[in-house]
Design an enzyme around this catalytic site. Structure first.
Site, PDB file in Angstrom:
ATOM      1  N   LYS A 160      20.977  27.474  -9.474  1.00  0.00           N
ATOM      2  CA  LYS A 160      20.677  26.602 -10.610  1.00  0.00           C
ATOM      3  C   LYS A 160      21.861  26.763 -11.562  1.00  0.00           C
ATOM      4  O   LYS A 160      21.964  27.744 -12.295  1.00  0.00           O
ATOM      5  CB  LYS A 160      19.372  27.004 -11.293  1.00  0.00           C
ATOM      6  CG  LYS A 160      18.921  26.010 -12.386  1.00  0.00           C
ATOM      7  CD  LYS A 160      19.620  26.290 -13.695  1.00  0.00           C
ATOM      8  CE  LYS A 160      19.142  25.371 -14.820  1.00  0.00           C
ATOM      9  NZ  LYS A 160      20.227  24.576 -15.409  1.00  0.00           N
ATOM     10  N   HIS A 161      22.778  25.810 -11.519  1.00  0.00           N
ATOM     11  CA  HIS A 161      23.970  25.905 -12.345  1.00  0.00           C
ATOM     12  C   HIS A 161      23.708  25.263 -13.711  1.00  0.00           C
ATOM     13  O   HIS A 161      22.703  24.574 -13.916  1.00  0.00           O
ATOM     14  CB  HIS A 161      25.142  25.212 -11.647  1.00  0.00           C
ATOM     15  CG  HIS A 161      26.452  25.907 -11.848  1.00  0.00           C
ATOM     16  ND1 HIS A 161      26.789  26.548 -13.016  1.00  0.00           N
ATOM     17  CD2 HIS A 161      27.527  26.071 -11.024  1.00  0.00           C
ATOM     18  CE1 HIS A 161      27.983  27.076 -12.910  1.00  0.00           C
ATOM     19  NE2 HIS A 161      28.458  26.810 -11.712  1.00  0.00           N
ATOM     20  N   ALA A 162      24.625  25.505 -14.647  1.00  0.00           N
ATOM     21  CA  ALA A 162      24.530  24.877 -15.962  1.00  0.00           C
ATOM     22  C   ALA A 162      24.567  23.363 -15.817  1.00  0.00           C
ATOM     23  O   ALA A 162      25.270  22.817 -14.957  1.00  0.00           O
ATOM     24  CB  ALA A 162      25.668  25.360 -16.849  1.00  0.00           C
ATOM     25  N   SER A 163      23.831  22.684 -16.683  1.00  0.00           N
ATOM     26  CA  SER A 163      23.655  21.240 -16.533  1.00  0.00           C
ATOM     27  C   SER A 163      24.912  20.434 -16.842  1.00  0.00           C
ATOM     28  O   SER A 163      24.974  19.250 -16.511  1.00  0.00           O
ATOM     29  CB  SER A 163      22.514  20.762 -17.437  1.00  0.00           C
ATOM     30  OG  SER A 163      21.280  21.286 -16.993  1.00  0.00           O
ATOM     31  N   GLY A 212      24.478  34.575 -18.513  1.00  0.00           N
ATOM     32  CA  GLY A 212      24.262  33.601 -19.568  1.00  0.00           C
ATOM     33  C   GLY A 212      23.905  34.258 -20.878  1.00  0.00           C
ATOM     34  O   GLY A 212      24.268  35.407 -21.151  1.00  0.00           O
ATOM     35  N   SER A 213      23.152  33.533 -21.694  1.00  0.00           N
ATOM     36  CA  SER A 213      22.807  33.998 -23.025  1.00  0.00           C
ATOM     37  C   SER A 213      21.689  35.032 -22.976  1.00  0.00           C
ATOM     38  O   SER A 213      20.935  35.131 -22.003  1.00  0.00           O
ATOM     39  CB  SER A 213      22.362  32.820 -23.887  1.00  0.00           C
ATOM     40  OG  SER A 213      21.124  32.308 -23.428  1.00  0.00           O
ATOM     41  N   GLU A 234      23.735  39.542 -16.507  1.00  0.00           N
ATOM     42  CA  GLU A 234      25.005  39.711 -17.227  1.00  0.00           C
ATOM     43  C   GLU A 234      24.952  38.748 -18.388  1.00  0.00           C
ATOM     44  O   GLU A 234      25.050  37.539 -18.203  1.00  0.00           O
ATOM     45  CB  GLU A 234      26.190  39.429 -16.295  1.00  0.00           C
ATOM     46  CG  GLU A 234      27.527  39.892 -16.879  1.00  0.00           C
ATOM     47  CD  GLU A 234      28.298  38.786 -17.568  1.00  0.00           C
ATOM     48  OE1 GLU A 234      28.191  38.716 -18.828  1.00  0.00           O
ATOM     49  OE2 GLU A 234      28.979  38.011 -16.900  1.00  0.00           O
ATOM     50  N   CYS A 268      32.485  36.016 -21.833  1.00  0.00           N
ATOM     51  CA  CYS A 268      31.682  37.154 -22.272  1.00  0.00           C
ATOM     52  C   CYS A 268      32.535  38.403 -22.427  1.00  0.00           C
ATOM     53  O   CYS A 268      32.296  39.225 -23.306  1.00  0.00           O
ATOM     54  CB  CYS A 268      30.551  37.418 -21.272  1.00  0.00           C
ATOM     55  SG  CYS A 268      29.345  36.092 -21.163  1.00  0.00           S
ATOM     56  N   GLU A 365      27.774  36.976 -31.186  1.00  0.00           N
ATOM     57  CA  GLU A 365      28.915  36.691 -30.329  1.00  0.00           C
ATOM     58  C   GLU A 365      29.574  35.378 -30.741  1.00  0.00           C
ATOM     59  O   GLU A 365      28.911  34.344 -30.817  1.00  0.00           O
ATOM     60  CB  GLU A 365      28.477  36.610 -28.866  1.00  0.00           C
ATOM     61  CG  GLU A 365      29.623  36.329 -27.908  1.00  0.00           C
ATOM     62  CD  GLU A 365      29.175  36.285 -26.458  1.00  0.00           C
ATOM     63  OE1 GLU A 365      30.027  36.459 -25.569  1.00  0.00           O
ATOM     64  OE2 GLU A 365      27.967  36.086 -26.210  1.00  0.00           O
TER      65      GLU A 365
END
Length: 461
Positions: A160-163, A212-213, A234, A268, A365
Site C-alpha cells: 500500500k504505497h502513498a497515494s 511514515g508518520s 520506521e 526521516c 519534525e
C-alpha cells in the site's frame, strides 16, 4: 488524498486512479496466499535468480523511473536516478547473501547435550503475506528495502504505497512480474488509508511494516497488536548533527548542507538539529549559511538543480507554520524562511538560530529544507540537547577526540551514530530507531529475519 500523480513543480494533475474495490482486494489477498504456498518452497538459488533479474531490469530502467519519481514527488532527477541505482545494489546484495543470513544455526554442543538432544537447529522460516505501508519520499528505496529481503526469505508482499506516487507503485509490481516472479509474489494495492485496517485484520496477512508518520505508525501498530501480528515501524526523525571543537569545520559544514537538504529536506534521517560547540559556532554558522545560500532551487528535472519543490502543497504549508511559529517566538533567520515566487511548492533553504524549547520546531519534525542551529558550551550540554527529542532515529557527530566519540556512542539515544559523516543506509547495516522513531530493524541480517518464524528444531537422542 486522491490516488493521483500531481507534479509538485507546477501543481498539474497528470494521472488519477480509482481505488480498488472490495472484490478486487479479496482476489488479490487470495492470490497472495496461493503464491506464498508455492514461493516458500522455492530454493534460494531460484529466488536469487529472480531478484538479480529484477535488479538488472531496474538498472536498465533508472532513467525512465527516475523521471517518474521526480514528476510524482519532486526530488531532483539526479537523486532519483541514484535512488534507483541504490535499490538495484540492495537487490543484488540480498540475492547474494540471503541464503547465508538465513542458514540453519547450531547451538553449542554442550548446550545440545545438556538439553538431552542429539541435535538442535535454529531455522528461519517465512511467515506469509506481509503488508507494507510505504511513504512517498523515497518511493523506490523504502519499498525495495522491505521487498528484497522479504521475497528472499520466502514471504510475499502486498504494497500500500502513498497515494501521490501511484505510477511508481505500479512500476514496482510490474518490475517483479517482468523479472519472472510468479503472480501474487508482489502486488501493489491502489487503496486509500481507510482500507488498510481490514486488510491487516485479514488472517491471510501475517505481518506488516510501515515507514511514515507517527500517527500512521500508531494506527497500524494498534490494529496489529489487537490481531497479535508482528510489525516493524520506521517513523519520524529529528536527527542531531553535533560539531565539536576538534572537527574538520570545512568538511562538517559542507556535509551539513547535504545532510539537511537531501531529497529536498524530506528525509526521516536528514540531519535537522545542528548542535555546535561555542568555540566553533560562529565559524561553522558562517560556512553552513554560505553553503545553504549557494544551493540552486528550481525545476527538479534540471540536472543542475540542488533543491526541488516539496511533495505537496500541504507539506509546504506545515513547514511554513513551524518556521513562522519559531520566528514569532524570537528565532533568528540566517537565511531563507520564504517561498520563492512562481508556481510549484518550493521553499527556500532555511537556517534558524536562537531556537528555544517552547518553539514547536524544537520538538516537531521539520520535513523540508529547514535547519535549526544551537550553541552549546560543552560535551554534556551537547549530549543532553541531542537527546532532547521524542525521536531517536539516527545521529551525526563531528569530532576527532576519541573520548568524545566513546561518549556519544554510549549516550546518544538513537538507532545509529555516524562519526564524521552523514547518516546513510546500506543493505549490509541494520537501520531503524528508538523512542517515537519506531522499532524493529530493516536491512542486513536483522532486517531479513524480522519477518521469519525463528524455529527451534530439537531431535531426541
Amino acid at each position: 488524498m486522491p490516488i493521483a500523480t500531481v507534479n509538485p513543480a507546477n501543481g498539474e494533475t497528470l494521472k488519477t486512479y480509482d481505488a480498488l474495490g472490495a472484490e478486487e482486494i479479496e482476489r488479490r489477498l487470495a492470490t497472495a496466499e496461493a503464491a506464498f504456498r508455492t514461493h516458500r518452497s522455492t530454493s534460494f538459488t531460484e529466488r536469487a535468480r529472480l531478484l538479480h533479474k529484477a535488479a538488472d531490469l531496474l538498472e536498465e530502467d533508472q532513467q525512465d523511473i527516475g523521471r517518474v519519481m521526480t514528476t510524482e514527488m519532486g526530488k531532483p532527477v539526479k537523486q532519483a536516478r541514484a535512488e534507483a541505482a541504490k535499490c538495484a545494489k540492495a537487490m543484488h546484495w540480498y540475492a547474494d547473501h540471503a541464503e547465508g543470513l538465513l542458514a540453519d544455526e547450531e547451538p553449542a554442543e554442550a548446550d545440545v547435550k545438556d538439553s538431552g538432544a542429539s541435535r538442535v537447529l535454529v531455522r528461519y522460516r517465512p511467515l506469509g503475506p506481509v503488508l507494507a505501508v510505504m511513504p512517498w519520499n523515497f518511493p523506490l528505496w523504502q519499498v525495495i528495502r522491505f521487498a528484497a529481503p522479504a521475497l528472499m526469505a520466502g514471504n510475499v508482499g502486498l504494497l500500500k504505497h502513498a497515494s501521490n506516487v501511484p505510477q511508481t507503485a505500479l512500476y514496482l509490481e510490474d518490475l517483479f512480474r517482468r523479472a519472472g516472479f510468479p503472480e501474487g509474489c508482489f502486488q501493489t494495492l491502489l487503496i486509500g488509508s481507510g482500507a488498510v485496517e481490514d486488510i491487516l485484520r485479514d488472517p491471510r496477512v501475517k505481518a506488516a511494516t510501515l515507514t511514515g508518520s507517527e500517527p500512521a505508525g500508531r494506527a497500524v501498530a494498534s490494529v496489529a497488536g489487537d490481531e497479535v501480528k508482528k510489525t516493524v515501524l520506521e517513523l519520524g526523525g529529528s536527527d542531531p548533527y553535533v560539531v565539536m571543537p576538534s572537527a574538520d569545520l570545512d568538511r562538517a559544514a559542507k556535509t551539513a548542507v547535504t545532510a539537511r537538504v537531501q531529497n529536498n529536506g524530506q528525509s526521516c534521517i536528514a540531519a535537522k538539529r545542528f548542535i555546535v560547540h561555542t568555540d566553533v559556532f560562529d565559524a561553522f554558522a558562517e560556512r553552513f549559511t554560505a553553503g545553504m545560500k549557494a544551493l540552486k532551487v528550481g525545476d527538479p528535472l534540471d540536472e543542475d538543480t540542488d533543491v526541488g519543490p516539496l511533495s505537496t502543497e500541504q507539506g509546504r504549508g506545515d513547514l511554513e507554520e513551524l518556521v513562522d511559529d519559531a520566528v514569532e517566538a524570537g528565532a533568528t533567520v540566517l537565511c531563507g524562511a520564504e517561498r520563492p515566487d512562481g508556481p510549484g511548492w518550493y521553499y527556500a533553504p532555511t537556517i534558524l538560530a536562537d531556537v528555544t524549547p517552547e518553539m514547536r520546531i524544537h520538538q516537531e519534525e521539520a520535513f523540508g529544507p529547514v535547519a535549526t542551529l544551537y550553541r552549546v558550551a560543552d560535551l554534556d550540554e551537547a549530549v543532553a540537547l541531542a537527546n532532547d527529542s521524542s525521536f531517536g532515529l539516527s545521529s551525526n557527530v563531528w569530532t576527532r577526540d576519541g573520548a568524545e566519540v566513546d561518549r556519544f556512542v554510549r549516550d546518544l539515544e538513537a538507532g545509529g551514530v555516524f562519526v564524521n559523516g552523514m547518516t546513510a543506509s546500506h543493505p549490509a547495516f541494520p537501520f531503524g530507531g528508538v523512542k517515537r522513531s519506531g522499532y524493529g530493524r530493516e536491512l542486513s541480517g536483522h532486517g531479513i529475519r524480522e519477518f521469519c518464524n525463528i524455529t527451534t528444531v530439537w531431535h531426541g537422542a
